[in-house]
Design an enzyme around this catalytic site. Structure first.
Site, PDB file in Angstrom:
ATOM      1  N   GLY A   1       0.654  -5.035   0.997  1.00  0.00           N
ATOM      2  CA  GLY A   1      -0.557  -5.102   0.184  1.00  0.00           C
ATOM      3  C   GLY A   1      -0.310  -5.718  -1.184  1.00  0.00           C
TER       4      GLY A   1
ATOM      5  N   ALA B   1       0.862  -1.176   0.000  1.00  0.00           N
ATOM      6  CA  ALA B   1       0.000   0.000   0.000  1.00  0.00           C
ATOM      7  C   ALA B   1       0.902   1.231   0.000  1.00  0.00           C
ATOM      8  CB  ALA B   1      -0.892  -0.023   1.231  1.00  0.00           C
TER       9      ALA B   1
ATOM     10  N   GLU C   1       4.847  -5.131   7.082  1.00  0.00           N
ATOM     11  CA  GLU C   1       4.137  -4.048   7.770  1.00  0.00           C
ATOM     12  C   GLU C   1       4.641  -3.834   9.187  1.00  0.00           C
ATOM     13  OE1 GLU C   1       2.698  -6.465   5.994  1.00  0.00           O
ATOM     14  OE2 GLU C   1       1.039  -5.672   4.788  1.00  0.00           O
TER      15      GLU C   1
ATOM     16  N   GLU D   1      -0.569  -9.317  -0.592  1.00  0.00           N
ATOM     17  CA  GLU D   1      -1.988  -9.591  -0.317  1.00  0.00           C
ATOM     18  C   GLU D   1      -2.820  -9.562  -1.600  1.00  0.00           C
ATOM     19  OE1 GLU D   1      -1.954  -6.477   2.696  1.00  0.00           O
ATOM     20  OE2 GLU D   1      -2.575  -7.932   4.190  1.00  0.00           O
TER      21      GLU D   1
HETATM   22  C1  HXC Z   1       5.099   4.378  -1.241  1.00  0.00           C
HETATM   23  C2  HXC Z   1       7.021   3.417  -1.990  1.00  0.00           C
HETATM   24  C3  HXC Z   1       6.652   2.169  -1.455  1.00  0.00           C
HETATM   25  C4  HXC Z   1       5.390   2.080  -0.787  1.00  0.00           C
HETATM   26  C5  HXC Z   1       8.574   1.950  -2.399  1.00  0.00           C
HETATM   27  N1  HXC Z   1       8.210   3.227  -2.576  1.00  0.00           N
HETATM   28  N2  HXC Z   1       7.646   1.284  -1.715  1.00  0.00           N
HETATM   29  N3  HXC Z   1       6.238   4.500  -1.895  1.00  0.00           N
HETATM   30  N4  HXC Z   1       4.654   3.219  -0.688  1.00  0.00           N
HETATM   31  N5  HXC Z   1       4.932   0.948  -0.267  1.00  0.00           N
HETATM   32  C6  HXC Z   1       8.957   4.272  -3.270  1.00  0.00           C
HETATM   33  C7  HXC Z   1      10.126   4.782  -2.467  1.00  0.00           C
HETATM   34  O1  HXC Z   1       9.720   5.723  -1.516  1.00  0.00           O
HETATM   35  C8  HXC Z   1      10.988   5.367  -3.569  1.00  0.00           C
HETATM   36  O2  HXC Z   1      10.478   6.618  -3.953  1.00  0.00           O
HETATM   37  C9  HXC Z   1      10.757   4.428  -4.729  1.00  0.00           C
HETATM   38  O3  HXC Z   1       9.530   3.750  -4.458  1.00  0.00           O
HETATM   39  C10 HXC Z   1      11.843   3.381  -4.862  1.00  0.00           C
HETATM   40  O4  HXC Z   1      11.998   2.738  -3.620  1.00  0.00           O
HETATM   41  P1  HXC Z   1      13.409   2.477  -2.930  1.00  0.00           P
HETATM   42  O5  HXC Z   1      13.146   2.186  -1.511  1.00  0.00           O
HETATM   43  O6  HXC Z   1      14.335   3.604  -3.229  1.00  0.00           O
HETATM   44  O7  HXC Z   1      13.880   1.181  -3.718  1.00  0.00           O
HETATM   45  P2  HXC Z   1      14.811   0.009  -3.210  1.00  0.00           P
HETATM   46  O8  HXC Z   1      15.987   0.561  -2.447  1.00  0.00           O
HETATM   47  O9  HXC Z   1      15.064  -0.834  -4.400  1.00  0.00           O
HETATM   48  O10 HXC Z   1      13.956  -0.803  -2.141  1.00  0.00           O
HETATM   49  C11 HXC Z   1      12.825  -1.526  -2.589  1.00  0.00           C
HETATM   50  C12 HXC Z   1      11.938  -1.932  -1.370  1.00  0.00           C
HETATM   51  C13 HXC Z   1      11.634  -0.682  -0.517  1.00  0.00           C
HETATM   52  C14 HXC Z   1      12.700  -2.966  -0.531  1.00  0.00           C
HETATM   53  C15 HXC Z   1      10.698  -2.568  -1.930  1.00  0.00           C
HETATM   54  O11 HXC Z   1      11.138   0.348  -1.387  1.00  0.00           O
HETATM   55  C16 HXC Z   1      10.605  -0.938   0.542  1.00  0.00           C
HETATM   56  O12 HXC Z   1      10.946  -1.500   1.588  1.00  0.00           O
HETATM   57  N6  HXC Z   1       9.381  -0.475   0.332  1.00  0.00           N
HETATM   58  C17 HXC Z   1       8.330  -0.558   1.316  1.00  0.00           C
HETATM   59  C18 HXC Z   1       7.798  -1.951   1.402  1.00  0.00           C
HETATM   60  C19 HXC Z   1       6.705  -2.058   2.465  1.00  0.00           C
HETATM   61  O13 HXC Z   1       6.945  -1.763   3.643  1.00  0.00           O
HETATM   62  N7  HXC Z   1       5.485  -2.445   2.061  1.00  0.00           N
HETATM   63  C20 HXC Z   1       4.358  -2.549   2.949  1.00  0.00           C
HETATM   64  C21 HXC Z   1       3.596  -1.281   2.939  1.00  0.00           C
HETATM   65  S1  HXC Z   1       2.280  -1.289   4.122  1.00  0.00           S
HETATM   66  P3  HXC Z   1      11.299   7.976  -3.705  1.00  0.00           P
HETATM   67  O14 HXC Z   1      10.383   9.022  -4.290  1.00  0.00           O
HETATM   68  O15 HXC Z   1      11.466   8.081  -2.246  1.00  0.00           O
HETATM   69  O16 HXC Z   1      12.582   7.770  -4.460  1.00  0.00           O
HETATM   70  C22 HXC Z   1       1.080  -2.170   3.409  1.00  0.00           C
HETATM   71  C23 HXC Z   1      -0.142  -2.324   4.238  1.00  0.00           C
HETATM   72  C24 HXC Z   1      -1.148  -3.151   3.552  1.00  0.00           C
HETATM   73  O17 HXC Z   1       1.174  -2.647   2.331  1.00  0.00           O
HETATM   74  C25 HXC Z   1      -2.369  -3.148   4.358  1.00  0.00           C
HETATM   75  C26 HXC Z   1      -3.623  -2.961   3.630  1.00  0.00           C
HETATM   76  C27 HXC Z   1      -3.547  -2.570   2.272  1.00  0.00           C
END
Ligand code: HXC
Length: 258
Positions: free
Chosen positions: A109, A65, A132, A112
């Site tokens: 998400g 998400a 998460e 999911e």
């Molecule tokens: C918003 C995101 C994002 C996310 C990545 N980006 N994941 N933006 N929401 N979930 C953005 C980053 O901010 C960044 O933008 C760009 O994408 C590239 O990401 P990087 O982190 O620079 O890439 P990398 O170093 O290759 O790392 C990849 C990654 C990491 C390991 C996937 O991005 C990451 O850990 N992302 C979050 C994963 C996560 O926690 N997902 C769960 C979310 S909560 P900028 O503009 O900053 O360069 C969830 C809840 C669900 O899903 C519940 C109900 C729906």
């Protein structure tokens, strides 16, 4: 119709939806979820589309998400909007088969959403996870429920409590995905699977899908009862008559969806 956050195309009998927010690794914003719902509505209504493929980029199916959109939400925002129910589960009520083609990250998400599809075909670079907990929150679109049913309690706990990622090989070994293929072969393999399914009788395909999904919603005896009654119902179709006649006459069946 043009969408801001996804690409949509039809290839043969298959409708393909590609998540397309590359700069955010396909983070699932509310706009993207709205687009996804509308595309599913359109494909479900299109008589020529018999199977739907949901995919992302080589780097990310979806990294979860949209954290930037969620970060400032209050409890009341989340509660009153019934955050994530709206639109997210559209894929679970789609009656046509939906195949997730996952390359790269399928996190939170994103994992999911892939699990809401009917099967997951993974590229060898796929990484699945429910991270998460690292954000001080927890799965909210089925991560604790579907993942547990698919891979069992111990591994679901491991994934949800540590927030670690599992690679494609581990996902295949634990049954989260049905096949793993080299990244370069992902699209071709998935399209071949989709076309194979598309060549069957659509109503029978829908009955099979409904019966398998019933296994996740009910007890074994109720599921077996549902399966048996649905199996009986196939005998009311022209396609069952055609399928069995074709076997006996040693020819390919020609299904009419009747
Ligand atoms: C918003 C995101 C994002 C996310 C990545 N980006 N994941 N933006 N929401 N979930 C953005 C980053 O901010 C960044 O933008 C760009 O994408 C590239 O990401 P990087 O982190 O620079 O890439 P990398 O170093 O290759 O790392 C990849 C990654 C990491 C390991 C996937 O991005 C990451 O850990 N992302 C979050 C994963 C996560 O926690 N997902 C769960 C979310 S909560 P900028 O503009 O900053 O360069 C969830 C809840 C669900 O899903 C519940 C109900 C729906």
């Amino acid at each position: 119709m043009a969408y801001d956050n996804i690409l949509v195309e039809t290839s043969g009998q298959v409708g393909v939806i590609t998540l397309n927010r590359p700069k955010a690794l396909n983070a699932l914003s509310s706009g993207l979820i709205r687009d996804l719902g509308a595309a599913l509505d359109a494909f479900e209504a299109a008589p020529d589309v018999r199977v739907i493929v949901l995919t992302g980029s080589d780097k990310a199916f979806a990294a979860g998400a949209d954290i930037k959109e969620m970060a400032e939400k209050t409890y009341m925002d989340a509660y009153l909007q019934n955050f994530i129910t709206q639109g997210w589960e559209r894929v679970t009520v789609c009656r046509k088969p939906v195949i997730a083609a996952v390359a790269g990250f399928a996190l939170g998400g994103g994992c999911e959403l892939a699990m809401m599809c009917d099967m997951i075909i993974a590229a060898d670079n796929a990484k699945f996870g429910q991270p998460e907990i690292n954000l001080g929150t927890m799965p909210g679109a089925g991560g604790t429920q579907r993942l547990t049913r698919f891979v069992g309690k111990s591994k679901a706990m491991d994934m949800c409590l540590t927030g670690r990622m599992m690679d494609a090989d581990e996902a295949w070994k634990c049954g989260l995905v049905s096949r793993v293929v080299p990244l370069d072969d992902l699209r071709e393999t998935v399209m071949r699977i989709a076309e194979t399914i598309a060549d069957k009788s659509l109503p029978i395909t829908m009955m099979v899908k409904e019966a398998v999904n019933t296994a996740y919603e009910t007890t074994l005896s109720q599921g077996i009862h549902f399966e048996r009654r649905t199996f009986h119902a196939t005998f009311a179709t022209d396609d069952q008559k055609e399928g069995m006649a074709a076997f006996i006459e040693k020819r390919q069946p020609s299904f009419t969806d009747r």
